[in-house]
Design a protein around this motif. Structure first.
Motif, PDB file in Angstrom:
ATOM      1  N   GLN A 150      -3.461  11.306   8.634  1.00  0.00           N
ATOM      2  CA  GLN A 150      -4.815  11.878   7.946  1.00  0.00           C
ATOM      3  C   GLN A 150      -4.203  11.730   6.485  1.00  0.00           C
ATOM      4  O   GLN A 150      -5.546  11.841   5.586  1.00  0.00           O
ATOM      5  CB  GLN A 150      -4.799  13.378   8.188  1.00  0.00           C
ATOM      6  N   ALA A 151      -3.319  11.524   5.714  1.00  0.00           N
ATOM      7  CA  ALA A 151      -3.040  11.181   4.582  1.00  0.00           C
ATOM      8  C   ALA A 151      -3.400   9.910   3.991  1.00  0.00           C
ATOM      9  O   ALA A 151      -3.728   9.775   2.901  1.00  0.00           O
ATOM     10  CB  ALA A 151      -1.430  11.618   4.158  1.00  0.00           C
ATOM     11  N   ALA A 152      -3.212   8.922   4.740  1.00  0.00           N
ATOM     12  CA  ALA A 152      -3.311   7.605   4.507  1.00  0.00           C
ATOM     13  C   ALA A 152      -4.654   7.131   3.717  1.00  0.00           C
ATOM     14  O   ALA A 152      -4.643   6.308   2.830  1.00  0.00           O
ATOM     15  CB  ALA A 152      -3.206   6.453   5.389  1.00  0.00           C
ATOM     16  N   PRO A 153      -6.006   7.821   4.119  1.00  0.00           N
ATOM     17  CA  PRO A 153      -7.117   7.424   3.442  1.00  0.00           C
ATOM     18  C   PRO A 153      -7.334   8.195   2.235  1.00  0.00           C
ATOM     19  O   PRO A 153      -8.376   7.949   1.630  1.00  0.00           O
ATOM     20  CB  PRO A 153      -8.179   7.417   4.675  1.00  0.00           C
ATOM     21  N   HIS A 154      -6.683   9.048   2.128  1.00  0.00           N
ATOM     22  CA  HIS A 154      -7.190  10.433   1.098  1.00  0.00           C
ATOM     23  C   HIS A 154      -5.936  10.298  -0.022  1.00  0.00           C
ATOM     24  O   HIS A 154      -6.545  10.707  -1.050  1.00  0.00           O
ATOM     25  CB  HIS A 154      -7.324  11.464   1.754  1.00  0.00           C
ATOM     26  N   LEU A 155      -4.820  10.038   0.346  1.00  0.00           N
ATOM     27  CA  LEU A 155      -3.765  10.374  -0.974  1.00  0.00           C
ATOM     28  C   LEU A 155      -2.862   8.982  -1.082  1.00  0.00           C
ATOM     29  O   LEU A 155      -2.518   8.217  -0.321  1.00  0.00           O
ATOM     30  CB  LEU A 155      -2.909  11.483  -0.291  1.00  0.00           C
ATOM     31  N   PRO A 156      -2.377   8.970  -2.330  1.00  0.00           N
ATOM     32  CA  PRO A 156      -1.431   7.908  -2.636  1.00  0.00           C
ATOM     33  C   PRO A 156      -0.224   8.163  -1.571  1.00  0.00           C
ATOM     34  O   PRO A 156       0.257   9.033  -1.655  1.00  0.00           O
ATOM     35  CB  PRO A 156      -1.323   8.052  -4.078  1.00  0.00           C
ATOM     36  N   LEU A 157       0.169   6.889  -1.099  1.00  0.00           N
ATOM     37  CA  LEU A 157       1.365   6.987  -0.197  1.00  0.00           C
ATOM     38  C   LEU A 157       2.419   6.058  -0.918  1.00  0.00           C
ATOM     39  O   LEU A 157       2.313   5.036  -1.307  1.00  0.00           O
ATOM     40  CB  LEU A 157       1.283   6.650   1.179  1.00  0.00           C
ATOM     41  N   ASP A 158       3.873   6.734  -1.136  1.00  0.00           N
ATOM     42  CA  ASP A 158       4.769   5.914  -1.683  1.00  0.00           C
ATOM     43  C   ASP A 158       6.067   6.312  -1.138  1.00  0.00           C
ATOM     44  O   ASP A 158       6.830   7.415  -1.390  1.00  0.00           O
ATOM     45  CB  ASP A 158       4.838   6.418  -3.412  1.00  0.00           C
ATOM     46  N   VAL A 159       6.574   5.251   0.020  1.00  0.00           N
ATOM     47  CA  VAL A 159       7.602   5.852   0.604  1.00  0.00           C
ATOM     48  C   VAL A 159       9.045   6.033  -0.070  1.00  0.00           C
ATOM     49  O   VAL A 159       9.800   6.854   0.199  1.00  0.00           O
ATOM     50  CB  VAL A 159       7.830   5.022   1.941  1.00  0.00           C
ATOM     51  N   GLN A 160       8.945   5.326  -1.056  1.00  0.00           N
ATOM     52  CA  GLN A 160      10.267   5.070  -2.084  1.00  0.00           C
ATOM     53  C   GLN A 160      10.180   6.547  -2.795  1.00  0.00           C
ATOM     54  O   GLN A 160      11.359   7.064  -3.058  1.00  0.00           O
ATOM     55  CB  GLN A 160      10.321   3.839  -2.739  1.00  0.00           C
ATOM     56  N   GLU A 161       9.191   6.846  -3.266  1.00  0.00           N
ATOM     57  CA  GLU A 161       9.154   8.267  -4.262  1.00  0.00           C
ATOM     58  C   GLU A 161       9.364   9.381  -3.363  1.00  0.00           C
ATOM     59  O   GLU A 161      10.062  10.110  -3.526  1.00  0.00           O
ATOM     60  CB  GLU A 161       7.740   8.308  -4.894  1.00  0.00           C
ATOM     61  N   LEU A 162       8.870   9.237  -2.086  1.00  0.00           N
ATOM     62  CA  LEU A 162       8.769  10.541  -1.153  1.00  0.00           C
ATOM     63  C   LEU A 162      10.363  10.338  -0.591  1.00  0.00           C
ATOM     64  O   LEU A 162      10.966  11.490  -0.307  1.00  0.00           O
ATOM     65  CB  LEU A 162       8.069  10.184   0.245  1.00  0.00           C
ATOM     66  N   ASP A 163      11.026   9.435  -0.539  1.00  0.00           N
ATOM     67  CA  ASP A 163      12.099   9.139   0.121  1.00  0.00           C
ATOM     68  C   ASP A 163      12.196   9.486   1.457  1.00  0.00           C
ATOM     69  O   ASP A 163      13.403   9.830   2.138  1.00  0.00           O
ATOM     70  CB  ASP A 163      13.549   9.684  -0.575  1.00  0.00           C
ATOM     71  N   VAL A 164      11.240   9.125   2.202  1.00  0.00           N
ATOM     72  CA  VAL A 164      10.938   9.287   3.556  1.00  0.00           C
ATOM     73  C   VAL A 164      11.719   8.379   4.337  1.00  0.00           C
ATOM     74  O   VAL A 164      11.741   7.225   4.104  1.00  0.00           O
ATOM     75  CB  VAL A 164       9.379   9.237   4.187  1.00  0.00           C
ATOM     76  N   ASP A 165      12.158   8.616   5.801  1.00  0.00           N
ATOM     77  CA  ASP A 165      12.915   7.653   6.375  1.00  0.00           C
ATOM     78  C   ASP A 165      11.990   7.054   7.529  1.00  0.00           C
ATOM     79  O   ASP A 165      12.151   5.793   7.725  1.00  0.00           O
ATOM     80  CB  ASP A 165      14.042   8.506   7.323  1.00  0.00           C
ATOM     81  N   PHE A 166      11.026   7.720   7.982  1.00  0.00           N
ATOM     82  CA  PHE A 166       9.868   6.999   8.743  1.00  0.00           C
ATOM     83  C   PHE A 166       8.748   7.531   8.303  1.00  0.00           C
ATOM     84  O   PHE A 166       8.529   8.762   8.158  1.00  0.00           O
ATOM     85  CB  PHE A 166      10.318   7.040  10.220  1.00  0.00           C
ATOM     86  N   LEU A 167       7.645   6.691   8.475  1.00  0.00           N
ATOM     87  CA  LEU A 167       6.165   7.199   8.265  1.00  0.00           C
ATOM     88  C   LEU A 167       5.158   6.338   8.980  1.00  0.00           C
ATOM     89  O   LEU A 167       5.419   5.013   9.033  1.00  0.00           O
ATOM     90  CB  LEU A 167       5.967   6.995   6.842  1.00  0.00           C
ATOM     91  N   ALA A 168       4.555   7.166   9.608  1.00  0.00           N
ATOM     92  CA  ALA A 168       3.255   6.642  10.585  1.00  0.00           C
ATOM     93  C   ALA A 168       1.936   6.793  10.247  1.00  0.00           C
ATOM     94  O   ALA A 168       1.745   8.029   9.881  1.00  0.00           O
ATOM     95  CB  ALA A 168       3.714   6.789  12.267  1.00  0.00           C
ATOM     96  N   PHE A 169       1.082   5.573  10.534  1.00  0.00           N
ATOM     97  CA  PHE A 169      -0.286   5.953  10.072  1.00  0.00           C
ATOM     98  C   PHE A 169      -0.955   4.884  10.923  1.00  0.00           C
ATOM     99  O   PHE A 169      -0.448   3.975  11.479  1.00  0.00           O
ATOM    100  CB  PHE A 169      -0.475   5.817   8.645  1.00  0.00           C
ATOM    101  N   PHE A 229       0.807  -1.110   0.040  1.00  0.00           N
ATOM    102  CA  PHE A 229       0.203   0.058  -0.005  1.00  0.00           C
ATOM    103  C   PHE A 229       0.714   1.204   0.125  1.00  0.00           C
ATOM    104  O   PHE A 229       0.616   2.188  -0.574  1.00  0.00           O
ATOM    105  CB  PHE A 229      -0.871   0.009   1.127  1.00  0.00           C
ATOM    106  N   ILE A 230       1.885   1.157   0.782  1.00  0.00           N
ATOM    107  CA  ILE A 230       2.891   2.301   0.721  1.00  0.00           C
ATOM    108  C   ILE A 230       4.176   2.074  -0.089  1.00  0.00           C
ATOM    109  O   ILE A 230       5.062   3.027  -0.037  1.00  0.00           O
ATOM    110  CB  ILE A 230       3.270   2.600   2.266  1.00  0.00           C
ATOM    111  N   ASN A 231       4.092   1.356  -0.798  1.00  0.00           N
ATOM    112  CA  ASN A 231       5.432   0.861  -1.867  1.00  0.00           C
ATOM    113  C   ASN A 231       6.524   0.791  -1.113  1.00  0.00           C
ATOM    114  O   ASN A 231       7.690   1.435  -1.285  1.00  0.00           O
ATOM    115  CB  ASN A 231       5.334   1.660  -2.876  1.00  0.00           C
ATOM    116  N   ALA A 232       6.652   0.169   0.219  1.00  0.00           N
ATOM    117  CA  ALA A 232       7.612  -0.059   0.866  1.00  0.00           C
ATOM    118  C   ALA A 232       8.721  -1.053  -0.040  1.00  0.00           C
ATOM    119  O   ALA A 232       8.282  -1.980  -0.376  1.00  0.00           O
ATOM    120  CB  ALA A 232       7.578  -0.652   2.170  1.00  0.00           C
ATOM    121  N   LYS A 233      10.063  -0.906   0.142  1.00  0.00           N
ATOM    122  CA  LYS A 233      10.920  -1.610  -0.573  1.00  0.00           C
ATOM    123  C   LYS A 233      11.104  -3.072  -0.064  1.00  0.00           C
ATOM    124  O   LYS A 233      11.109  -4.030  -0.636  1.00  0.00           O
ATOM    125  CB  LYS A 233      12.586  -0.997  -0.499  1.00  0.00           C
ATOM    126  N   HIS A 234      10.796  -3.240   1.383  1.00  0.00           N
ATOM    127  CA  HIS A 234      11.111  -4.857   2.034  1.00  0.00           C
ATOM    128  C   HIS A 234       9.740  -4.419   2.985  1.00  0.00           C
ATOM    129  O   HIS A 234       9.437  -3.814   3.759  1.00  0.00           O
ATOM    130  CB  HIS A 234      12.194  -4.833   2.707  1.00  0.00           C
TER     131      HIS A 234
END
Length: 416
Positions: free
Chosen positions: A213-232, A89-94
């Motif tokens: 608040q983003a998870a139900p409304h927007l696409p989440l792509d942690v690899q595209e964002l290059d974010v280090d940590f993301l919580a929902f 769902f969040i496009n995690a690499k692993h």
């Protein structure tokens, strides 16, 4: 046995058909049909999610990971399948970069505690923003106080937008981590998190994003964002309460010490030394919320049925309709008018206290949230005691917005 589902995604969402998936939406309040506009607090649950919980307890209830018997293996497979769904769902690499938590608050506390113990020292700082939920303020205050560090804040303007012109100056050598929300739960502001992450990374500073608040409304792509940590949290996205996810880049999670000790987070234990488990189990001590985790996976299934881009388009149209409709009320003023907003609309009605407006709406079957919404600092900035907040989900309709507008107009009359 956990059910297997086959879905077809349609670009044209049938909102009435979607509403039929949510039993609670048929409820009446004070003899009136429920208008549920408190989705930023928690969303209602579709039959798919409710059935997943019931199926676990009635068909394969067992503890996970350690059992060799049949039920334990079935439960373990279903639970770990849910982790795989979250990762996709969040496009995690692993998949092992997904840690199951009790929710966004728990995930942020985990990072604050573990990162702070490992990397924070006297004289360092953590950078957050002025529109954070308390859950992304208090944990950092606690660890900063413990470690002798300080908390720095990205300021906000009267529209509810972060003043990013000050970001480069704030990102000095003392900052060890940036923690920002993706969408403000109070103002609906969509923060430019990709830009913040990029600019922080230019200084080799990691970033945590609160995506509750983003998870139900927007696409989440942690690899595209290059974010280090993301919580929902699951319960913000049509899943059960008490379960959520923390994504962390593998390299960061491997550096952090465990958050809690107990079963499942160990490889071996003696009275002299404990060897910790591999990811993700290093951060998951004790018996997890198994039914909730499996139902979290079912909620993601449901979102995938509808398609996040389809949800985003439908909700954007409804949000615009709501803003236009509310603007017809002369006595109403918005709190926060950022250019990019989603999900939540905060407002005041004349000189009326938010609680009074909320109670009048409640008697008309309209559920909104009133108060400071766990964002007291932004209320102090606007010099107000709180707001009325209407927050939408995919099952809300223009007819419900019309009822909200009529309800507010009635409140104006009663409170004048």
């Amino acid at each position: 046995m956990p059910a297997n589902f086959i879905f077809e995604t349609s670009a044209q969402l049938d909102i009435q058909k979607i509403r039929a998936d949510f039993p609670l939406l048929a409820t009446q309040v004070y003899g009136k049909p429920l208008v549920y506009l408190d989705n930023a607090a928690t969303t209602q649950k579709p039959e798919l999610v409710l059935r997943a919980i019931q199926d676990y307890y009635t068909q394969y209830n067992s503890n996970v990971h350690r059992g060799v018997h049949y039920l334990s293996q079935v439960a373990t497979t279903a639970y770990e399948d849910a982790r795989t769904k979250v990762a996709a769902f969040i496009n995690a690499k692993h998949t092992h970069e997904v840690i199951f938590t009790r929710g966004t608050t728990d995930g942020i506390n985990l990072v604050a505690n573990c990162f702070g113990r490992k990397f924070l020292k006297a004289g360092d700082s953590i950078l957050i923003s002025a529109i954070e939920h308390h859950s992304n303020i208090v944990p950092w205050q606690m660890i900063c106080e413990e470690r002798g560090a300080t908390l720095k804040v990205i300021p906000v303007n009267e529209k509810g937008e972060l003043i990013l012109e000050e970001l480069d100056e704030l990102l000095d050598d003392t900052v060890k981590l940036v923690a920002v929300t993706y969408i403000s739960n109070t103002l609906g502001t969509i923060n430019p998190v990709k830009e913040i992450i990029t600019r922080a990374h230019q200084q080799d500073i990691p970033v945590l994003v609160d995506a509750a608040q983003a998870a139900p409304h927007l696409p989440l792509d942690v690899q595209e964002l290059d974010v280090d940590f993301l919580a929902f949290s699951s319960h913000k996205m049509y899943g059960p309460t008490g379960i959520g996810a923390l994504y962390g880049k593998e390299a960061w999670l491997n550096q952090l010490p465990p958050y809690q000790g107990g079963g499942d987070m160990i490889k071996s234990v003696s009275f002299k030394k404990t060897t910790y488990n591999e990811l993700p189990f290093k951060f998951e001590a004790g018996t997890p919320s198994i039914a909730e985790g499996i139902a979290f996976g079912a909620a993601i299934d449901y979102l995938q049925i509808l398609g996040i881009p389809n949800i985003q388009e439908a909700e954007s149209q409804l949000y615009a309709y709501a803003v236009d409709a509310l603007q017809t009320i002369d006595e109403l003023r918005f709190i926060g008018e950022a250019k990019h907003r989603a999900a939540s609309i905060s407002f005041l009605v004349g000189d009326a206290h938010p609680f009074d407006v909320g109670e009048i709406l409640d008697k008309q079957g309209i559920a909104v949230r009133t108060g400071h919404h766990c964002t007291e600092p932004i209320m102090q900035y606007f010099n107000i005691p709180g707001t009325v907040r209407a927050s939408i989900a995919i099952y809300n309709t223009t007819e419900e917005i019309d009822k909200l507008v009529a309800g507010i107009k009635k409140a104006v009359t009663l409170l004048s």
